[in-house]
Design an enzyme around this catalytic site. Structure first.
Site, PDB file in Angstrom:
ATOM      1  N   ASP A   1       0.844  -1.191   0.000  1.00 28.38           N
ATOM      2  CA  ASP A   1       0.000   0.000   0.000  1.00 28.38           C
ATOM      3  C   ASP A   1       0.892   1.259   0.000  1.00 28.38           C
ATOM      4  OD1 ASP A   1      -2.496   1.193   0.059  1.00 28.38           O
ATOM      5  OD2 ASP A   1      -2.766   1.031   2.227  1.00 28.38           O
ATOM      6  N   HIS A   2       0.338   2.390  -0.388  1.00 33.58           N
ATOM      7  CA  HIS A   2       1.005   3.711  -0.403  1.00 33.58           C
ATOM      8  C   HIS A   2       2.507   3.703  -0.134  1.00 33.58           C
ATOM      9  CE1 HIS A   2      -2.719   5.965  -0.569  1.00 33.58           C
ATOM     10  NE2 HIS A   2      -3.223   5.094   0.293  1.00 33.58           N
TER      11      HIS A   2
ATOM     12  N   GLU B   1      -1.441   6.945  -8.190  1.00 35.53           N
ATOM     13  CA  GLU B   1      -2.257   8.035  -7.643  1.00 35.53           C
ATOM     14  C   GLU B   1      -1.521   9.339  -7.893  1.00 35.53           C
ATOM     15  OE1 GLU B   1      -1.298   6.987  -3.065  1.00 35.53           O
ATOM     16  OE2 GLU B   1      -2.371   8.870  -3.308  1.00 35.53           O
TER      17      GLU B   1
ATOM     18  N   GLY C   1      -9.038   6.745   7.736  1.00 35.58           N
ATOM     19  CA  GLY C   1      -9.334   6.917   9.163  1.00 35.58           C
ATOM     20  C   GLY C   1     -10.810   6.726   9.440  1.00 35.58           C
TER      21      GLY C   1
ATOM     22  N   GLY D   1      -9.915   4.701   1.649  1.00 33.87           N
ATOM     23  CA  GLY D   1     -10.699   5.238   2.765  1.00 33.87           C
ATOM     24  C   GLY D   1     -12.020   4.527   2.952  1.00 33.87           C
ATOM     25  N   GLY D   2     -12.030   3.211   2.784  1.00 36.75           N
ATOM     26  CA  GLY D   2     -13.286   2.470   2.826  1.00 36.75           C
ATOM     27  C   GLY D   2     -13.970   2.449   4.190  1.00 36.75           C
ATOM     28  N   THR D   3     -13.187   2.436   5.254  1.00 35.99           N
ATOM     29  CA  THR D   3     -13.798   2.327   6.591  1.00 35.99           C
ATOM     30  C   THR D   3     -14.781   3.474   6.827  1.00 35.99           C
ATOM     31  OG1 THR D   3     -11.822   1.265   7.479  1.00 35.99           O
ATOM     32  CG2 THR D   3     -13.324   2.275   9.085  1.00 35.99           C
TER      33      THR D   3
ATOM     34  N   ASN E   1     -10.425  -0.611  -0.474  1.00 41.90           N
ATOM     35  CA  ASN E   1      -9.434  -0.666   0.607  1.00 41.90           C
ATOM     36  C   ASN E   1     -10.052  -0.495   1.991  1.00 41.90           C
ATOM     37  OD1 ASN E   1      -7.634  -0.652  -1.506  1.00 41.90           O
ATOM     38  ND2 ASN E   1      -6.480   1.122  -0.821  1.00 41.90           N
TER      39      ASN E   1
END
Ligand code: 13P
Length: 284
Positions: free
Chosen positions: A82-83, A134, A179, A207-209, A228
């Site tokens: 990731d990132h 990205e 977050g 930022g799925g959460t 994600n």
């Protein structure tokens, strides 16, 4: 051991318009638990590792752990970095066997990002690996000001970036953040449709959460094939540990604690896999 290219997992999901959970894992317990959830639901799944945890665990140890656990599952799965802004970490993970990486050069100018990302894609291809790109970067939810969706690159810039670099999946900023959202985020879902229609590529949803079930189904239908989830894993892991110790003060038996945490992570993963429509979609 169906470790398959990330692109194969995403292309199938994109074509059939379901979402594949791309879940961040940070140790042996979370890695095994997410794979167990995918196996139980017969779902393809992507496991993601952060740069921080790769460095903390070590590239070799993290990869050995992955091979050991993935060796016991029969559903399609892939390991993703990731990132990552650090080229050396990308090179080390690609050489070791990660299936894909997200080159995060969002802090660089678009031109420099494009130049370096094309190099990363060429490097990844030598290993049969895939690249997510990205150009806008993502804030933390606590830094959000509400006008995130307005500060994005033009569609022309996105199309040019994708064409020049040859990335396999693109991660646009659509008002999403990493977050815990204070309220459901306002998302520019039309931007996903515009990018998908112009490029034919799957989109990675960051930022799925905390997004709502309606937001997930709308965005997945528009082409977000990679979804994600990271904060939800950390919450499941930490909260179940806290609850366990609070309910059983003085019970210092690690396996009992780990059993509770594993169950919580499995539930969290199954919830998202079902929500994204990938239950039963394993083809191996
Ligand atoms: P969350 O932490 O908000 O789930 O975001 C995950 C993510 O996008 C990882 O890149």
């Amino acid at each position: 051991m169906p470790i398959v290219p990330t692109k194969e997992i995403l292309d199938r999901a994109f074509a059939a318009r379901y979402g594949v959970a791309a879940i961040n894992v940070f140790n042996d317990l979370t890695m095994e638990a997410v794979l167990a959830a995918a196996e139980e639901l017969r779902a393809p799944v992507i496991l993601q590792t952060s740069v921080k945890h790769v460095k903390m665990t070590g590239v070799d140890a993290m990869y050995a752990m992955w091979r050991a656990y993935a060796g016991h599952v029969s559903v399609p799965t892939a390991l993703h970095l990731d990132h990552c802004p650090e080229r050396e970490v990308i090179s080390a993970c690609l050489a070791r066997g990660w299936n894909s990486i997200l080159f995060d050069a969002s802090k660089l100018s678009v031109e420099e990002n494009k130049r370096q990302c094309a190099e990363v894609v060429a490097e990844a291809r030598r290993y049969g690996a895939n690249v997510e790109g990205e150009i806008e970067g993502f804030k933390r939810t606590e830094e959000m000001t509400g006008d995130e969706a307005e500060h994005v690159q033009t569609l022309e810039t996105v199309i040019d970036f994708i064409k020049v670099t040859g990335v396999d999946v693109f991660a646009p900023a659509i008002g999403n953040a990493h977050g815990t959202y204070k309220a459901a985020p306002k998302l520019d879902s039309q931007r996903v449709t515009d990018i998908v229609e112009a490029t034919g590529l799957p989109v990675a949803l960051h930022g799925g959460t905390g997004m709502t079930p309606e937001q997930f189904s709308d965005l997945i239908a528009r082409g977000c094939a990679k979804v994600n989830i990271s904060t939800a894993v950390k919450i499941a892991f930490m909260k179940s540990g806290y609850d366990f110790m609070t309910e059983r003060p003085g019970d210092y038996d690690p396996p009992k604690l780990f059993t509770a945490q594993r169950a919580a992570v499995i539930e969290m993963a199954k919830y998202h896999i079902r929500l994204f429509g990938s239950e039963g979609k394993a083809w191996t």
